[in-house]
Design a protein around this motif. Structure first.
Motif, PDB file in Angstrom:
ATOM      1  N   LEU A 130       0.813  -1.221   0.000  1.00 49.67           N
ATOM      2  CA  LEU A 130       0.000   0.000   0.000  1.00 49.67           C
ATOM      3  C   LEU A 130       0.846   1.271   0.000  1.00 49.67           C
ATOM      4  O   LEU A 130       0.306   2.369   0.077  1.00 49.67           O
ATOM      5  CB  LEU A 130      -0.932  -0.006   1.219  1.00 49.67           C
ATOM      6  CG  LEU A 130      -1.951  -1.142   1.238  1.00 49.67           C
ATOM      7  CD1 LEU A 130      -2.679  -1.184   2.563  1.00 49.67           C
ATOM      8  CD2 LEU A 130      -2.932  -1.007   0.089  1.00 49.67           C
ATOM      9  N   GLN A 131       2.150   1.115  -0.080  1.00 53.49           N
ATOM     10  CA  GLN A 131       3.099   2.232  -0.123  1.00 53.49           C
ATOM     11  C   GLN A 131       2.943   3.146   1.096  1.00 53.49           C
ATOM     12  O   GLN A 131       2.854   4.372   0.988  1.00 53.49           O
ATOM     13  CB  GLN A 131       2.950   3.033  -1.421  1.00 53.49           C
ATOM     14  CG  GLN A 131       3.248   2.196  -2.650  1.00 53.49           C
ATOM     15  CD  GLN A 131       3.026   2.965  -3.940  1.00 53.49           C
ATOM     16  OE1 GLN A 131       2.476   4.054  -3.939  1.00 53.49           O
ATOM     17  NE2 GLN A 131       3.485   2.386  -5.035  1.00 53.49           N
ATOM     18  N   ILE A 147      -6.404   2.770   8.536  1.00 53.70           N
ATOM     19  CA  ILE A 147      -6.968   4.060   8.143  1.00 53.70           C
ATOM     20  C   ILE A 147      -7.042   4.170   6.623  1.00 53.70           C
ATOM     21  O   ILE A 147      -8.060   4.601   6.063  1.00 53.70           O
ATOM     22  CB  ILE A 147      -6.143   5.219   8.746  1.00 53.70           C
ATOM     23  CG1 ILE A 147      -6.344   5.253  10.263  1.00 53.70           C
ATOM     24  CG2 ILE A 147      -6.525   6.547   8.119  1.00 53.70           C
ATOM     25  CD1 ILE A 147      -5.381   6.173  10.993  1.00 53.70           C
ATOM     26  N   LEU A 148      -5.980   3.784   5.957  1.00 52.61           N
ATOM     27  CA  LEU A 148      -5.961   3.833   4.494  1.00 52.61           C
ATOM     28  C   LEU A 148      -7.064   2.955   3.917  1.00 52.61           C
ATOM     29  O   LEU A 148      -7.793   3.371   3.012  1.00 52.61           O
ATOM     30  CB  LEU A 148      -4.598   3.394   3.947  1.00 52.61           C
ATOM     31  CG  LEU A 148      -4.530   3.394   2.423  1.00 52.61           C
ATOM     32  CD1 LEU A 148      -4.225   4.792   1.924  1.00 52.61           C
ATOM     33  CD2 LEU A 148      -3.515   2.414   1.933  1.00 52.61           C
ATOM     34  N   GLN A 150      -9.833   1.907   5.364  1.00 49.64           N
ATOM     35  CA  GLN A 150     -11.156   2.431   5.681  1.00 49.64           C
ATOM     36  C   GLN A 150     -11.508   3.654   4.836  1.00 49.64           C
ATOM     37  O   GLN A 150     -12.638   3.816   4.410  1.00 49.64           O
ATOM     38  CB  GLN A 150     -11.242   2.800   7.162  1.00 49.64           C
ATOM     39  CG  GLN A 150     -11.347   1.600   8.069  1.00 49.64           C
ATOM     40  CD  GLN A 150     -11.317   1.986   9.538  1.00 49.64           C
ATOM     41  OE1 GLN A 150     -10.781   3.023   9.919  1.00 49.64           O
ATOM     42  NE2 GLN A 150     -11.879   1.115  10.357  1.00 49.64           N
ATOM     43  N   GLU A 151     -10.536   4.515   4.616  1.00 45.61           N
ATOM     44  CA  GLU A 151     -10.824   5.757   3.910  1.00 45.61           C
ATOM     45  C   GLU A 151     -10.760   5.640   2.393  1.00 45.61           C
ATOM     46  O   GLU A 151     -11.492   6.310   1.686  1.00 45.61           O
ATOM     47  CB  GLU A 151      -9.857   6.855   4.367  1.00 45.61           C
ATOM     48  CG  GLU A 151     -10.095   7.303   5.785  1.00 45.61           C
ATOM     49  CD  GLU A 151      -9.126   8.384   6.210  1.00 45.61           C
ATOM     50  OE1 GLU A 151      -8.232   8.752   5.428  1.00 45.61           O
ATOM     51  OE2 GLU A 151      -9.252   8.854   7.355  1.00 45.61           O
ATOM     52  N   ARG A 152      -9.857   4.820   1.892  1.00 45.63           N
ATOM     53  CA  ARG A 152      -9.611   4.848   0.456  1.00 45.63           C
ATOM     54  C   ARG A 152     -10.021   3.597  -0.296  1.00 45.63           C
ATOM     55  O   ARG A 152     -10.166   3.644  -1.510  1.00 45.63           O
ATOM     56  CB  ARG A 152      -8.117   5.073   0.204  1.00 45.63           C
ATOM     57  CG  ARG A 152      -7.576   6.329   0.845  1.00 45.63           C
ATOM     58  CD  ARG A 152      -7.239   7.356  -0.180  1.00 45.63           C
ATOM     59  NE  ARG A 152      -6.848   8.611   0.417  1.00 45.63           N
ATOM     60  CZ  ARG A 152      -5.654   9.121   0.362  1.00 45.63           C
ATOM     61  NH1 ARG A 152      -4.690   8.473  -0.249  1.00 45.63           N
ATOM     62  NH2 ARG A 152      -5.414  10.282   0.914  1.00 45.63           N
ATOM     63  N   LEU A 153     -10.157   2.488   0.376  1.00 44.63           N
ATOM     64  CA  LEU A 153     -10.401   1.260  -0.352  1.00 44.63           C
ATOM     65  C   LEU A 153     -11.797   0.681  -0.146  1.00 44.63           C
ATOM     66  O   LEU A 153     -12.038  -0.469  -0.465  1.00 44.63           O
ATOM     67  CB  LEU A 153      -9.338   0.208   0.010  1.00 44.63           C
ATOM     68  CG  LEU A 153      -7.910   0.594  -0.358  1.00 44.63           C
ATOM     69  CD1 LEU A 153      -6.944  -0.508   0.030  1.00 44.63           C
ATOM     70  CD2 LEU A 153      -7.786   0.907  -1.845  1.00 44.63           C
ATOM     71  N   THR A 191       0.136  10.712  -6.512  1.00 41.88           N
ATOM     72  CA  THR A 191      -0.583   9.428  -6.638  1.00 41.88           C
ATOM     73  C   THR A 191      -1.412   9.191  -5.384  1.00 41.88           C
ATOM     74  O   THR A 191      -1.095   9.670  -4.315  1.00 41.88           O
ATOM     75  CB  THR A 191       0.406   8.254  -6.799  1.00 41.88           C
ATOM     76  OG1 THR A 191       1.279   8.246  -5.675  1.00 41.88           O
ATOM     77  CG2 THR A 191       1.180   8.367  -8.068  1.00 41.88           C
ATOM     78  N   VAL A 192      -2.434   8.410  -5.572  1.00 41.99           N
ATOM     79  CA  VAL A 192      -3.339   8.090  -4.454  1.00 41.99           C
ATOM     80  C   VAL A 192      -2.734   6.963  -3.668  1.00 41.99           C
ATOM     81  O   VAL A 192      -2.179   6.032  -4.138  1.00 41.99           O
ATOM     82  CB  VAL A 192      -4.722   7.672  -4.999  1.00 41.99           C
ATOM     83  CG1 VAL A 192      -5.605   7.257  -3.851  1.00 41.99           C
ATOM     84  CG2 VAL A 192      -5.324   8.807  -5.755  1.00 41.99           C
TER      85      VAL A 192
END
Length: 192
Positions: A130-131, A147-148, A150-153, A191-192
């Motif tokens: 996930l970088q 957090i990533l 939950q928020e982005r995926l 980048t996201v």
């Protein structure tokens, strides 16, 4: 328990009645301090009815001394209430237990063994995928992963990201930056 079942009939068994009242106060109700129970304990005194009447008033009994059956039933009910209150005073209500469980479920990372090599390898693999920047504390990295995710995926977040232009390369020469780069051109890729 009904006073009739106990065998108390008004006018009979006066000594047993008085002993019963003293026993209830001494052993169960305990409204008076020990040193203040003397007049109630003195069951052979002619003044005992006055002491009993004062006792009923002090414990807020709604019945008079002449209503012995009702008085006994009421005092037994008070005793049961006191015993139940003592039994359950330290117990936790179900709603509080549910709140405790909800708080534990809200933070599922609390019980993880962060020193387990499998845990560390798994967190590192996810962070690389996930970088996410490395950190000395694997639990901190895992929280960042959570957090990533939950928020982005989530499905909604992925749909919004696909519709958005965010994350595309930006050519700086097309935008007024508000500062001079000194003739050099910089290109940033977000980048996201």
């Amino acid at each position: 328990m009904s006073s009739l079942a106990m065998g108390f009939v008004p006018g009979q068994y006066e000594t047993e009645f008085r002993n019963f009242i003293v026993w209830l106060e001494d052993q169960k109700i305990r409204h008076y301090k020990i040193e203040d129970r003397g007049s109630l304990r003195n069951i052979h005194n002619d003044e005992w009815p006055k002491a009993f009447e004062k006792y009923l008033k002090d414990v807020n009994c709604p019945f008079k001394i002449q209503e012995r059956q009702e008085t006994i039933d009421w005092l037994l009910g008070k005793t049961v209430f006191i015993l139940a209150a003592d039994k359950y005073k330290d117990s936790t209500p179900d709603s509080a237990k549910n709140t405790d469980n909800a708080s534990k479920n809200a933070e599922p990372l609390i019980n993880l063994d962060v020193n387990n090599p499998d845990f560390k390898a798994g967190v590192m693999a996810l962070a690389n995928l996930l970088q996410i920047q490395r950190h000395d504390d694997y639990l901190v990295m895992l929280k960042a992963i959570r957090i990533l995710v939950q928020e982005r995926l989530t499905q909604d977040a992925i749909g919004k990201a696909n519709q958005s232009k965010e994350g595309l390369p930006v050519a700086l020469e097309k935008h007024i930056l508000g500062f001079d780069t000194g003739g050099k051109r910089f290109y940033f890729l977000y980048t996201v």
